[in-house]
Design a protein around this motif. Structure first.
Motif, short mmCIF file in Angstrom:
data_model
loop_
_atom_site.label_atom_id
_atom_site.label_comp_id
_atom_site.label_asym_id
_atom_site.label_seq_id
_atom_site.Cartn_x
_atom_site.Cartn_y
_atom_site.Cartn_z
N ASN A 1 0.64 18.75 -3.26
CA ASN A 1 0.55 17.93 -4.65
C ASN A 1 -0.58 17.23 -4.29
O ASN A 1 -0.48 15.83 -4.64
N LEU A 2 -1.94 17.71 -4.65
CA LEU A 2 -3.04 16.68 -4.56
C LEU A 2 -3.14 15.70 -5.75
O LEU A 2 -3.64 14.46 -5.49
N HIS A 3 -2.31 16.08 -6.87
CA HIS A 3 -2.53 15.17 -8.10
C HIS A 3 -1.81 14.02 -7.71
O HIS A 3 -2.12 13.02 -8.31
N LYS A 4 -1.02 13.69 -6.59
CA LYS A 4 -0.32 12.40 -6.28
C LYS A 4 -1.21 11.37 -6.03
O LYS A 4 -0.84 10.15 -6.24
N MET B 1 0.92 -1.24 0.01
CA MET B 1 -0.06 -0.12 -0.14
C MET B 1 0.87 1.15 0.10
O MET B 1 1.79 1.31 0.68
N ASN B 2 0.64 2.16 -0.69
CA ASN B 2 1.19 3.32 -0.88
C ASN B 2 0.66 4.40 0.39
O ASN B 2 -0.43 4.25 0.81
N THR B 3 1.83 5.26 0.87
CA THR B 3 1.60 6.13 1.73
C THR B 3 1.86 7.59 1.37
O THR B 3 2.91 7.65 0.61
N ILE B 4 1.15 8.41 1.93
CA ILE B 4 1.32 9.71 1.46
C ILE B 4 0.89 10.78 2.81
O ILE B 4 0.33 10.23 3.49
N SER B 5 1.83 11.75 2.95
CA SER B 5 1.86 12.58 4.24
C SER B 5 0.60 13.61 3.78
O SER B 5 0.46 13.98 2.64
N ILE B 6 0.10 14.18 4.95
CA ILE B 6 -0.94 15.31 4.84
C ILE B 6 -0.26 16.45 4.19
O ILE B 6 -1.03 17.03 3.29
N SER B 7 0.92 16.77 4.51
CA SER B 7 1.37 17.97 3.72
C SER B 7 1.79 17.68 2.20
O SER B 7 1.58 18.64 1.49
N ASP B 8 1.98 16.32 1.99
CA ASP B 8 2.23 16.07 0.36
C ASP B 8 0.80 16.34 -0.12
O ASP B 8 1.03 16.52 -1.36
N ILE B 9 -0.06 15.93 0.35
CA ILE B 9 -1.61 16.04 -0.23
C ILE B 9 -1.93 17.47 -0.50
O ILE B 9 -2.39 18.03 -1.24
N GLN B 10 -1.55 18.47 0.60
CA GLN B 10 -1.88 19.76 0.62
C GLN B 10 -0.91 20.54 -0.73
O GLN B 10 -1.44 21.50 -1.36
#
Length: 88
Positions: free
Chosen positions: A12-15, A1-10
């Motif tokens: 780079n939402l396209h990720k 499963m892939n993991t992404i941080s809250i700041s990464d979403i803020q």
């Protein structure tokens, strides 16, 4: 499963567009905050949610019919699991 941080979403939402399921983490607190599920899973998730909701309603209706009251502080999920364990 892939993991992404809250700041990464803020930033780079396209990720998250390229994944079906992504674990969302708070890197500062080292906590899993939740999961992002692609919209193609909407119907399946709603079916599971409704099934669990109906189980709880059936459980409460059974208790009402038997005039059994439950304190609102009781964790219903734990209570249901304990009762099911006792039946098996």
């Amino acid at each position: 499963m892939n993991t992404i941080s809250i700041s990464d979403i803020q930033r780079n939402l396209h990720k998250i567009e390229n994944f079906d399921i992504v674990e969302i983490v708070d890197k500062k607190r080292h906590q899993v905050k939740g999961y992002f599920l692609d919209k193609k899973y909407h119907d399946m998730v709603m079916e599971l949610f409704n099934r669990e909701h109906n189980k709880k309603n059936d459980f409460f209706n059974t208790l009402k019919k038997r005039n059994i009251n439950i304190d609102s502080s009781v964790n219903i999920d734990n209570l249901m699991n304990e009762m099911n364990d006792g039946l098996s």
